[in-house]
Design a protein around this motif. Structure first.
Motif, PDB file in Angstrom:
ATOM      1  N   SER A  19       0.595  -1.530  -0.253  1.00  0.00           N
ATOM      2  CA  SER A  19       0.036  -0.229  -0.149  1.00  0.00           C
ATOM      3  C   SER A  19       1.109   1.354   0.233  1.00  0.00           C
ATOM      4  N   ALA A  20       2.203   1.007   0.750  1.00  0.00           N
ATOM      5  CA  ALA A  20       3.027   2.287   1.115  1.00  0.00           C
ATOM      6  C   ALA A  20       3.685   2.929  -0.698  1.00  0.00           C
ATOM      7  N   GLU A  21       4.025   1.304  -1.204  1.00  0.00           N
ATOM      8  CA  GLU A  21       4.768   1.293  -2.404  1.00  0.00           C
ATOM      9  C   GLU A  21       3.705   2.143  -3.499  1.00  0.00           C
ATOM     10  N   ARG A  22       2.209   1.571  -3.475  1.00  0.00           N
ATOM     11  CA  ARG A  22       1.461   2.529  -4.063  1.00  0.00           C
ATOM     12  C   ARG A  22       0.827   3.990  -4.200  1.00  0.00           C
ATOM     13  N   ALA A  23       1.043   4.105  -2.924  1.00  0.00           N
ATOM     14  CA  ALA A  23       0.909   5.686  -2.466  1.00  0.00           C
ATOM     15  C   ALA A  23       1.965   6.252  -3.107  1.00  0.00           C
ATOM     16  N   ALA A  24       3.301   5.607  -3.051  1.00  0.00           N
ATOM     17  CA  ALA A  24       4.361   6.271  -3.661  1.00  0.00           C
ATOM     18  C   ALA A  24       4.233   6.857  -4.483  1.00  0.00           C
ATOM     19  N   ARG A  25       3.805   5.648  -5.952  1.00  0.00           N
ATOM     20  CA  ARG A  25       4.239   6.107  -7.552  1.00  0.00           C
ATOM     21  C   ARG A  25       3.141   7.074  -7.092  1.00  0.00           C
ATOM     22  N   ALA A  26       1.929   6.614  -6.552  1.00  0.00           N
ATOM     23  CA  ALA A  26       0.716   8.097  -6.990  1.00  0.00           C
ATOM     24  C   ALA A  26       0.725   9.040  -6.374  1.00  0.00           C
TER      25      ALA A  26
END
Length: 368
Positions: free
Chosen positions: A158-165
């Protein structure tokens, strides 16, 4: 590792459990051994492929088969099946069902040994049977650890997805900033140069070389101004720090408005983002004044307060003929976008009273 342990128990059981055969007690022990081996090897089945109810039935039948094997065999390590199944009960089932089934395993195995239900191994104490449910605790701990690892992995994803977003948003924001800067430099400069060249082309037919020279001189001046603006844009894109007052003074003077800047309040250097935003807004306002009110006096005011910085650009009505040709309409949009990113506000509209009545004013207020 799970497969290895299961196969080791099956192999040790095959070598030690007696009697095994195809008749009488040997046949019963063989059948129970096969059932226990199947129940134990089924531990390797993925959880998503075995519904919880099916797992409950399979493990319940497994402990019954394990207790029956303890009672049927005369010797060997038949109790190992009960131990390993109890451990897997804690891993596979929820805590309440796992503890209940493990307690049933302990009582069933202890009862078989205590009441001598079947030939059994006379050397096995009933306490050993009672202990067969203890490994359920290990299974529960393993299940808890597995869930914690899964939660950590899920949080990391989730943190990685948020960072990508967030990175994508930053890229889009930067693209918008570059688009505004390109508009400020190219659209304004090229539009002004184009108007002067079109005027010179029209004057060629009249034979008035003096006016042609005047138009080309203005175009040449706009080229020089464009080069300065390009330098400001490069600074902005590289996020170099620019002195606000000095840069604003140079900008107004290069636009032909000497002594037009008035500074009030205690001067301070804001952040590079605020400086870039104010300079771009001033550039847009000065360009619009030159385009829509040629010859009109321009006044620029920069006011510092404890809470904010206010930039006010006001021009009087045109004193010369306005060359036809409007802007792209992106200037005011760019102003509002810049100010919104800095948490401020901008107002643009006609001047309705005072000595500048009939002119135009742009006022931007930015915190900082």
């Amino acid at each position: 590792m799970q497969w290895g342990l299961s196969i080791a128990v099956v192999v040790v059981g095959a070598l030690t459990i007696r009697p095994m055969g195809f008749a009488g007690q040997g046949l019963a022990v063989t059948v129970l051994y096969v059932l226990n081996s199947a129940a134990l090897l089924a531990r390797a089945l993925p959880e998503h492929r075995v519904p919880p109810r099916t797992a409950l039935v399979w493990l319940a039948l497994g402990i019954v088969a394990a207790a029956a094997l303890i009672g049927a065999g005369d010797s060997g390590t038949s109790y190992l099946f009960a131990y390993f199944l109890a451990g897997h009960i804690g891993y596979r089932l929820d805590t309440g069902r796992a503890l209940t089934l493990a307690a049933a395993c302990s009582l069933l195995c202890a009862g078989v040994l205590y009441f001598h239900l079947g030939p059994g191994d006379p050397e096995l104490p009933w306490v050993l049977g009672l202990a067969t449910g203890v490994p359920v605790v290990v299974g529960i701990l393993n299940r808890t650890q597995r869930r914690a690892v899964r939660s950590a992995l899920s949080a990391a994803e989730s943190a990685e997805r948020a960072a990508r977003a967030e990175a994508r948003t930053a890229v889009l924001t930067e693209r918008a900033r570059i688009a505004r800067d390109v508009h400020d430099v190219l659209a304004h400069s090229l539009a002004g140069i184009n108007m002067q060249l079109e005027l010179a082309d029209a004057l060629l037919d009249t034979g008035d070389l003096a006016k042609v020279r005047e138009a080309t001189t203005k175009a040449h001046g706009l080229v020089k101004e464009s080069l300065k603006q390009a330098q400001w844009t490069v600074h902005a894109l590289r996020e170099d720090a620019l002195p606000l007052v000095e840069s604003l003074t140079a900008m107004t003077e290069s636009a032909g408005h000497h002594d037009a800047l008035t500074v009030t309040g205690t001067v301070r250097e804001p952040t590079s983002q605020v400086t870039q935003g104010l300079l771009r807004i001033a550039q847009e306002a000065l360009t619009n004044a030159a385009r829509h009110a040629p010859g009109g006096r321009v006044a620029v005011e920069l006011a510092f307060t404890a809470e904010s910085i206010t930039l006010r650009v006001r021009n009087r009505p045109a004193t010369r003929a306005v060359t036809p040709g409007g802007g792209s309409g992106m200037g005011l949009i760019g102003m509002r976008e810049r100010v919104a990113l800095l948490g401020g506000s901008v107002v643009a509209g006609p001047v309705t009273e005072g000595p500048d009545q009939g002119g135009w004013q742009v006022e931007a207020v930015i915190p900082g």
